[in-house]
Design a protein around this motif. Sequence first.
Motif, PDB file in Angstrom:
ATOM      1  N   GLY A   5       0.838  -1.187   0.000  1.00  0.00           N
ATOM      2  CA  GLY A   5       0.000   0.000   0.000  1.00  0.00           C
ATOM      3  C   GLY A   5       0.872   1.235   0.000  1.00  0.00           C
ATOM      4  N   LEU A   6       0.657   2.118  -0.951  1.00  0.00           N
ATOM      5  CA  LEU A   6       1.459   3.334  -1.082  1.00  0.00           C
ATOM      6  C   LEU A   6       0.571   4.564  -0.985  1.00  0.00           C
ATOM      7  CD1 LEU A   6       3.689   2.376  -4.168  1.00  0.00           C
ATOM      8  CD2 LEU A   6       4.310   2.190  -1.752  1.00  0.00           C
ATOM      9  N   ARG A   7       1.130   5.629  -0.445  1.00  0.00           N
ATOM     10  CA  ARG A   7       0.456   6.916  -0.461  1.00  0.00           C
ATOM     11  C   ARG A   7       1.386   7.924  -1.147  1.00  0.00           C
ATOM     12  NH1 ARG A   7      -0.710   8.063   4.833  1.00  0.00           N
ATOM     13  NH2 ARG A   7      -2.826   7.255   4.666  1.00  0.00           N
ATOM     14  N   PHE A   8       0.909   8.486  -2.249  1.00  0.00           N
ATOM     15  CA  PHE A   8       1.664   9.499  -2.973  1.00  0.00           C
ATOM     16  C   PHE A   8       1.159  10.883  -2.584  1.00  0.00           C
ATOM     17  CE2 PHE A   8       1.596   5.761  -5.794  1.00  0.00           C
ATOM     18  CZ  PHE A   8       2.945   5.567  -5.993  1.00  0.00           C
ATOM     19  N   LYS A   9       2.078  11.827  -2.488  1.00  0.00           N
ATOM     20  CA  LYS A   9       1.690  13.211  -2.201  1.00  0.00           C
ATOM     21  C   LYS A   9       2.342  14.116  -3.251  1.00  0.00           C
ATOM     22  CE  LYS A   9      -0.617  16.132   0.317  1.00  0.00           C
ATOM     23  NZ  LYS A   9      -0.305  16.444   1.711  1.00  0.00           N
ATOM     24  N   ILE A 141       6.795  14.155  -6.332  1.00  0.00           N
ATOM     25  CA  ILE A 141       5.792  13.310  -5.694  1.00  0.00           C
ATOM     26  C   ILE A 141       6.448  12.537  -4.558  1.00  0.00           C
ATOM     27  CG2 ILE A 141       4.118  11.443  -5.977  1.00  0.00           C
ATOM     28  CD1 ILE A 141       3.863  12.148  -8.882  1.00  0.00           C
ATOM     29  N   ASP A 142       6.071  12.824  -3.333  1.00  0.00           N
ATOM     30  CA  ASP A 142       6.569  12.075  -2.184  1.00  0.00           C
ATOM     31  C   ASP A 142       5.855  10.742  -2.092  1.00  0.00           C
ATOM     32  OD1 ASP A 142       8.269  14.156  -1.448  1.00  0.00           O
ATOM     33  OD2 ASP A 142       6.754  15.098  -0.176  1.00  0.00           O
ATOM     34  N   VAL A 143       6.570   9.700  -1.658  1.00  0.00           N
ATOM     35  CA  VAL A 143       6.004   8.357  -1.555  1.00  0.00           C
ATOM     36  C   VAL A 143       6.133   7.861  -0.119  1.00  0.00           C
ATOM     37  CG1 VAL A 143       6.032   6.003  -2.429  1.00  0.00           C
ATOM     38  CG2 VAL A 143       6.749   7.885  -3.907  1.00  0.00           C
ATOM     39  N   GLU A 144       5.028   7.366   0.412  1.00  0.00           N
ATOM     40  CA  GLU A 144       5.024   6.758   1.745  1.00  0.00           C
ATOM     41  C   GLU A 144       4.528   5.318   1.605  1.00  0.00           C
ATOM     42  OE1 GLU A 144       2.783   7.225   6.096  1.00  0.00           O
ATOM     43  OE2 GLU A 144       2.339   8.597   4.453  1.00  0.00           O
TER      44      GLU A 144
END
Length: 220
Positions: A5-9, A141-144
């Motif tokens: 599961g990834l969250r892009f910002k 784009i930051d990736v978490e």
Amino acid sequence: MKSVGLRFKPDDEQMHPMHEFVVEHEAFERTKLHHWNPTVTDKNTIIFEIVGSDIDAYEEALAATPGILSYEVKQMPGDSFFIVVNERLDAKGARQTAAITQGDLIVVPPVIFDGDGSISVTLVGTDNALQSAVEDTPDGIDVEILKIHPYSGPADVSPGSLSPRQREAVEAAVECGYYREPRLGSVADVAERLDCSTSTAAEHLRKAEMKVMSELVGHP
């Protein structure tokens, strides 16, 4: 195979104009990308669910967005509607899409474009493919990484997964507005419809919710 599961910002330059519109407009909460043409090219047909109430404002923004070739809108019960959009990707959008559709990767819908500007996505693939998706994310784009676990197949959340009494409780809760925002009904209202005590109604709802949520994330 693993699931991640990834969250892009994305920053302002990388954010899609329609996502930016949802972030800035108070009538909208989020957008859910449910389906798309499996052959990803520079022109794609995609189906979104829009969680929000101002259809006219959304259509006006769509019409003014470069790259939107055509669209159709379908009103749904409650504060949401579906749109089918035919869009031509620009170079920026193509790079973002390529990062998560390359090689052995599979995107598990929905992709959530949230009101805080983030994008949440679940990918399934080999270790190397998942690592490449993170490394190839465009600048800006930051990736978490939210979670990583072995892929155990799609979640199976269906009416049959609940007992008859649990289903009755959930149906009563929906009918009385217990799951509305703001909440319109109470556990006491559910109990009255079920002709049982409040504690019993609460137990039925709790067990139903536990079962559905556990299956939804793959932990039955």
